[in-house]
Design a protein around this motif. Structure first.
Motif, PDB file in Angstrom:
ATOM      1  N   LEU A   1      28.942   1.096 -15.024  1.00  0.00           N
ATOM      2  CA  LEU A   1      28.387   0.270 -16.095  1.00  0.00           C
ATOM      3  C   LEU A   1      29.411  -0.674 -16.699  1.00  0.00           C
ATOM      4  O   LEU A   1      29.057  -1.768 -17.133  1.00  0.00           O
ATOM      5  CB  LEU A   1      27.785   1.166 -17.177  1.00  0.00           C
TER       6      LEU A   1
ATOM      7  N   THR B   1      19.593  -7.408 -16.615  1.00  0.00           N
ATOM      8  CA  THR B   1      18.588  -6.353 -16.754  1.00  0.00           C
ATOM      9  C   THR B   1      19.233  -5.015 -17.071  1.00  0.00           C
ATOM     10  O   THR B   1      18.789  -4.288 -17.970  1.00  0.00           O
ATOM     11  CB  THR B   1      17.774  -6.235 -15.451  1.00  0.00           C
ATOM     12  N   ILE B   2      20.296  -4.696 -16.352  1.00  0.00           N
ATOM     13  CA  ILE B   2      20.953  -3.409 -16.588  1.00  0.00           C
ATOM     14  C   ILE B   2      21.530  -3.360 -17.996  1.00  0.00           C
ATOM     15  O   ILE B   2      21.358  -2.376 -18.718  1.00  0.00           O
ATOM     16  CB  ILE B   2      22.056  -3.169 -15.535  1.00  0.00           C
TER      17      ILE B   2
ATOM     18  N   ALA C   1      18.756  -2.840 -20.466  1.00  0.00           N
ATOM     19  CA  ALA C   1      18.183  -1.496 -20.423  1.00  0.00           C
ATOM     20  C   ALA C   1      19.139  -0.482 -21.027  1.00  0.00           C
ATOM     21  O   ALA C   1      18.726   0.442 -21.738  1.00  0.00           O
ATOM     22  CB  ALA C   1      17.839  -1.123 -18.985  1.00  0.00           C
ATOM     23  N   LYS C   2      20.409  -0.673 -20.781  1.00  0.00           N
ATOM     24  CA  LYS C   2      21.407   0.231 -21.346  1.00  0.00           C
ATOM     25  C   LYS C   2      21.372   0.165 -22.878  1.00  0.00           C
ATOM     26  O   LYS C   2      21.312   1.198 -23.547  1.00  0.00           O
ATOM     27  CB  LYS C   2      22.793  -0.164 -20.823  1.00  0.00           C
TER      28      LYS C   2
ATOM     29  N   ASN D   1      18.946  -0.779 -24.651  1.00  0.00           N
ATOM     30  CA  ASN D   1      17.676  -0.217 -25.097  1.00  0.00           C
ATOM     31  C   ASN D   1      17.752   1.299 -25.189  1.00  0.00           C
ATOM     32  O   ASN D   1      17.262   1.891 -26.151  1.00  0.00           O
ATOM     33  CB  ASN D   1      16.555  -0.628 -24.145  1.00  0.00           C
ATOM     34  N   ILE D   2      18.339   1.919 -24.194  1.00  0.00           N
ATOM     35  CA  ILE D   2      18.454   3.378 -24.223  1.00  0.00           C
ATOM     36  C   ILE D   2      19.211   3.804 -25.471  1.00  0.00           C
ATOM     37  O   ILE D   2      18.800   4.729 -26.178  1.00  0.00           O
ATOM     38  CB  ILE D   2      19.165   3.892 -22.951  1.00  0.00           C
ATOM     39  N   GLN D   3      20.281   3.111 -25.747  1.00  0.00           N
ATOM     40  CA  GLN D   3      21.058   3.482 -26.931  1.00  0.00           C
ATOM     41  C   GLN D   3      20.248   3.293 -28.209  1.00  0.00           C
ATOM     42  O   GLN D   3      20.290   4.123 -29.114  1.00  0.00           O
ATOM     43  CB  GLN D   3      22.356   2.674 -26.962  1.00  0.00           C
TER      44      GLN D   3
ATOM     45  N   ILE E   1      16.952   3.323 -28.482  1.00  0.00           N
ATOM     46  CA  ILE E   1      15.875   4.302 -28.539  1.00  0.00           C
ATOM     47  C   ILE E   1      16.419   5.630 -29.052  1.00  0.00           C
ATOM     48  O   ILE E   1      15.823   6.276 -29.908  1.00  0.00           O
ATOM     49  CB  ILE E   1      15.239   4.492 -27.141  1.00  0.00           C
ATOM     50  N   ALA E   2      17.582   6.004 -28.536  1.00  0.00           N
ATOM     51  CA  ALA E   2      18.144   7.295 -28.918  1.00  0.00           C
ATOM     52  C   ALA E   2      18.549   7.319 -30.391  1.00  0.00           C
ATOM     53  O   ALA E   2      18.219   8.260 -31.119  1.00  0.00           O
ATOM     54  CB  ALA E   2      19.337   7.627 -28.029  1.00  0.00           C
TER      55      ALA E   2
ATOM     56  N   PHE F   1      15.692   7.545 -32.508  1.00  0.00           N
ATOM     57  CA  PHE F   1      15.043   8.841 -32.458  1.00  0.00           C
ATOM     58  C   PHE F   1      15.688   9.798 -33.450  1.00  0.00           C
ATOM     59  O   PHE F   1      15.036  10.700 -33.974  1.00  0.00           O
ATOM     60  CB  PHE F   1      15.190   9.394 -31.037  1.00  0.00           C
TER      61      PHE F   1
END
Lengths: 299, 299
Positions: free
Chosen positions: B3, B72-73, B76-77, B79-81, B83-84, B87
């Motif tokens: 990454l 894109t990667i 998305a990376k 986004n994951i962070q 989202i978490a 949460f």
DNA sequence: TAAGGTTACGGCGATCGTAACGATC
DNA sequence: GATCGTTACGATCGCCGTAACCTTA
């Protein structure tokens, strides 16, 4: 976060959340997988998987909500690798085509021949499968392009292009009553029918036409393969109901084909390939050839 | 491939292919960056950058063709962070709104108040900027949502939703001739005009209307800010041409507003946010509030 | 000579493998 | 006891930082 952790999530899905299997798939020991998962969950701050004791039994809502992004990253990573290896020798490679028997035999020969002329270095692998399997082939990346008629609508993450439209015909021996006179659904329904298996080559259009006319078909043989149908028609078992393009006036001169375009609505053969998936130049060219061949056809 | 190598490519773009600057941005030394780039290029099998001597001067076609996937990667990376972290405490966080003065003052107060009632834990940062800057704010991830009227069409990777439509008005002091009688473009064009700066708040619609009528506007003051316009209208400098919703019958009772909906075509205020970008629940809710407030409005 | 990039080398940390242990069926 | 997962520990490999060196404006 690193790419192997992202990959791990994908592999875990494929292995029903089994860490040992996942480790095997990733060619590392199980304990390493266990730790990587823990590290990733710790980094994100909350668990991605529901656990019963130590066993992984499902995903948390957090886990579920990042899986889209995970898939995106894995796709993009694979794409980068494909693009690069493609770049190394752009005219060599392999084209995987998934299709059904009818397409392989009656439609593909011409576009494939043209394709080979332009890209002689590209190996072509053709996989024959049922329409449902075709889509799996795409998803599993065992095929780059699928060509078929049924069951490809409404699948997300597929790109669909209509290749050509065609109509059904009946084929009968010369001496058969249906070789002469006006063809109607009623007349056809009075004979035993030989046609495609359910899910194949426009079979659903056949069903629809007869259902709407309130007629029942006596299908005594269903095959996925036109040649099988024709063989049994020759033996006098009944009326073959096949794709129009599958009648060859020379080879099949012992049979009579009667067009049904006025009775059964047209079917369309489609080209399908994955959205968000990198296709090398030659694959795109192949799709072009398919579309051109599709336009030339008038069955 | 990992990454940080992917991130490196992004950073290199942002730094005009300067390895030293990129290293600084990534908080590592320059030699490390140099090596990582070499390793990545070696892994892919061919260079990603054109070099003149040692200097990077551009991207190879391979480099260019993977940049989409790289972006894109990275998305998305991130986004994951998001989202978490989202949460972890779903009702706390920060909402960054980028908008223009007119929206901030006349449209946003109501939806923001409602939003705060529902999500008191979310901090709201509002950035005022010109319409062009708004889009940059989104791309730089300095803003989650942008609200504005002009210059947001035709930008790819943005999702646009029309929030509400509105018309322009003129505002004049009570004693001004335009306070009475039928309003026409001709009449307006005979007075000095005070309106929005180019690119702001439907200014282009104003231009179009007068251009099509072959009339020239004598714009003696252009501001990005309705209050400035009204101030100078009060001083008798001319006719204020403003967004209808920016006239407040109470505060502005010393001025007369005349609707121009029959003369200048409607403008639409839009909500913009990045495609492929994760938005927390509360941000989505805020957009809902905006749409609701937009529907309630009838200027 | 300043700025940008590469190469060499030593050290540290991340991650792996081995292995022993714990839990669950 | 077989399967599955965790924990501990030593070893290794990757990656960073320092520093010297090369090249071009």
């Amino acid at each position: 976060m690193n790419l192997s952790q992202i990959e791990l999530l994908r592999v875990l899905q494929e292995t029903n959340l089994n860490l040992s299997k996942a480790a095997e798939k990733m060619h590392i020991v199980q304990s390493a997988v266990s730790r990587q998962l823990q590290l990733f969950e710790a980094e994100l701050g909350s668990p991605l998987f529901e656990r019963q004791g130590k066993k992984l039994v499902g995903m948390t809502s957090l886990g579920l909500s990042i899986m889209d992004e995970v898939a995106t990253i894995n796709r993009a990573k694979a794409n980068i690798q494909h693009i690069a290896s493609d770049f190394l020798d752009s005219n060599k490679g392999t084209l995987h085509i998934a299709t059904t028997h009818t397409q392989a035999k009656y439609f593909l020969p011409k576009p494939i021949a043209r394709f080979r002329e332009k890209y002689p270095g590209v190996n072509i692998y053709m996989v024959q499968a049922s329409p449902e399997q075709l889509i799996d082939q795409l998803h599993n990346r065992k095929a780059d392009v699928a060509i078929c008629t049924e069951r490809v609508d409404l699948v997300p993450d597929l790109i669909l292009e209509t290749c050509y439209r065609w109509y059904h015909s009946i084929v009968v021996p010369h001496e058969h009553p249906l070789a002469e006179g006006l063809i109607t659904l009623e007349r056809i329904s009075q004979y035993p029918i030989l046609t495609y298996s359910f899910g194949y080559t426009g079979r659903s259009n056949i069903e629809n036409a007869f259902n709407q006319a309130n007629l029942e078909l006596d299908i005594i043989l269903a095959a996925s393969d036109t040649d099988v149908i024709k063989t049994y028609v020759r033996l006098g078992l009944g009326v073959g109901l096949i794709a129009g393009m599958a009648y060859d006036p020379i080879v099949d001169k012992d049979l009579v084909a009667r067009d049904l375009s006025h009775l059964i609505s047209s079917s369309s053969t489609k080209i399908a390939y994955l959205k968000h998936n990198y296709l090398p130049q030659y694959s795109k060219h192949f799709i072009e050839e398919l579309l051109i061949a599709g336009k030339e056809n008038s069955y």
